[in-house]
Design an enzyme around this catalytic site. Structure first.
Site, short mmCIF file in Angstrom:
data_model
loop_
_atom_site.label_atom_id
_atom_site.label_comp_id
_atom_site.label_asym_id
_atom_site.label_seq_id
_atom_site.Cartn_x
_atom_site.Cartn_y
_atom_site.Cartn_z
N HIS A 40 0.84 -1.20 0.00
CA HIS A 40 0.00 0.00 0.00
C HIS A 40 0.87 1.24 0.00
O HIS A 40 2.07 1.17 0.32
CB HIS A 40 -0.89 0.02 1.24
CG HIS A 40 -0.09 0.14 2.50
ND1 HIS A 40 0.43 -0.96 3.15
CD2 HIS A 40 0.33 1.22 3.21
CE1 HIS A 40 1.12 -0.55 4.19
NE2 HIS A 40 1.09 0.77 4.26
N HIS A 122 5.57 6.81 -1.09
CA HIS A 122 6.32 5.58 -1.36
C HIS A 122 5.47 4.39 -0.95
O HIS A 122 4.60 4.49 -0.08
CB HIS A 122 7.64 5.57 -0.59
CG HIS A 122 7.47 5.47 0.89
ND1 HIS A 122 7.15 6.56 1.68
CD2 HIS A 122 7.51 4.41 1.74
CE1 HIS A 122 7.04 6.18 2.94
NE2 HIS A 122 7.24 4.87 3.01
P1 2AM Z 1 6.47 2.61 5.86
O1 2AM Z 1 5.94 1.61 4.88
O2 2AM Z 1 7.47 3.54 5.27
O3 2AM Z 1 6.95 1.93 7.14
C1 2AM Z 1 1.63 1.46 8.46
O4 2AM Z 1 2.64 1.45 9.41
C2 2AM Z 1 1.96 2.43 7.37
O5 2AM Z 1 2.12 3.75 7.88
C3 2AM Z 1 3.24 2.11 6.61
O6 2AM Z 1 2.99 2.36 5.23
C4 2AM Z 1 4.23 3.10 7.15
O7 2AM Z 1 5.22 3.52 6.26
C5 2AM Z 1 3.34 4.29 7.42
N1 2AM Z 1 3.92 5.23 8.39
C6 2AM Z 1 4.10 6.55 8.19
N2 2AM Z 1 4.61 7.12 9.26
C7 2AM Z 1 4.79 6.15 10.18
C8 2AM Z 1 5.29 6.14 11.49
N3 2AM Z 1 5.72 7.26 12.11
N4 2AM Z 1 5.33 4.96 12.13
C9 2AM Z 1 4.90 3.82 11.52
N5 2AM Z 1 4.38 3.77 10.28
C10 2AM Z 1 4.34 4.93 9.61
#
Ligand code: 2AM
Length: 173
Positions: A40, A122
């Protein structure tokens, strides 16, 4: 408390292509591929929210007036410190940036405090990556974005639960 975020989910075809890319990059860089159904692109990360406030969050999302658009992920890269490899877009579409900004604004107006960091669109392909992922242009994987979703991350189960979905206007859904 519920760990919540809003995100875009690729359609079946894009998910399969991104799943293959996730396995390839994880093999190459020594990481764990994100399972295809979990792939996602996060729009707004809320973190822990009192379940009693989910109604207010839904109302904030109800007011978002986005249009459908095609999203093409045409590059890969990595966040070295976080140990992730991702798929991204060299030129994020204006509709994606507008959708994210409006959703973020409405959520804040609703009294929530989502992640403050600037939006860096991303889609995480692999985690616990050991080798640095060099930025690279790749064959684009595209899908028509017709909706965004509110999702709960159930940490123990390592799975996501979709709590709601909002259709964007202008499409043929
Ligand atoms: P990531 O894929 O770069 O880890 C669920 O955790 C989603 O929220 C993931 O897509 C994650 O990104 C995103 N996300 C954004 N900010 C976050 C944070 N501070 N901590 C954890 N997940 C975060």
């Amino acid at each position: 408390m519920a760990r919540l975020f809003f995100a875009l989910w690729p359609d079946d075809r894009a998910r399969d292509a991104l799943g293959a890319r996730a396995r390839e990059i994880a093999g190459r860089c020594g990481g764990r591929p994100v399972p295809a159904p979990n792939l996602h692109l996060t729009l707004v990360f809320l973190g822990e929210v009192d379940p009693a406030r989910i109604g207010a969050l839904r109302r904030a999302a109800d007011g978002v007036a986005g249009r459908t658009f095609d999203l093409g992920l045409d590059c890969i890269g990595g966040f070295r410190r976080a140990g992730v490899a991702w798929a991204g877009c060299r030129h994020p579409p204006a509709q994606l940036l507008a959708l994210q900004a409006e959703l973020d604004r409405r959520i804040r107006e609703g009294g929530f405090s989502p992640d403050e960091r600037a939006f860096a669109p991303h889609l995480t392909l692999a985690r616990r990556v050991r080798e640095p992922v060099e930025p690279e242009d790749v064959e684009p994987v595209s899908w028509p974005v017709r909706a965004f979703a509110l999702v709960e991350s159930a940490r123990d189960a390592g799975a996501y639960r979709r709590l709601g979905e909002w259709l964007l206007g202008g499409g043929t859904t």
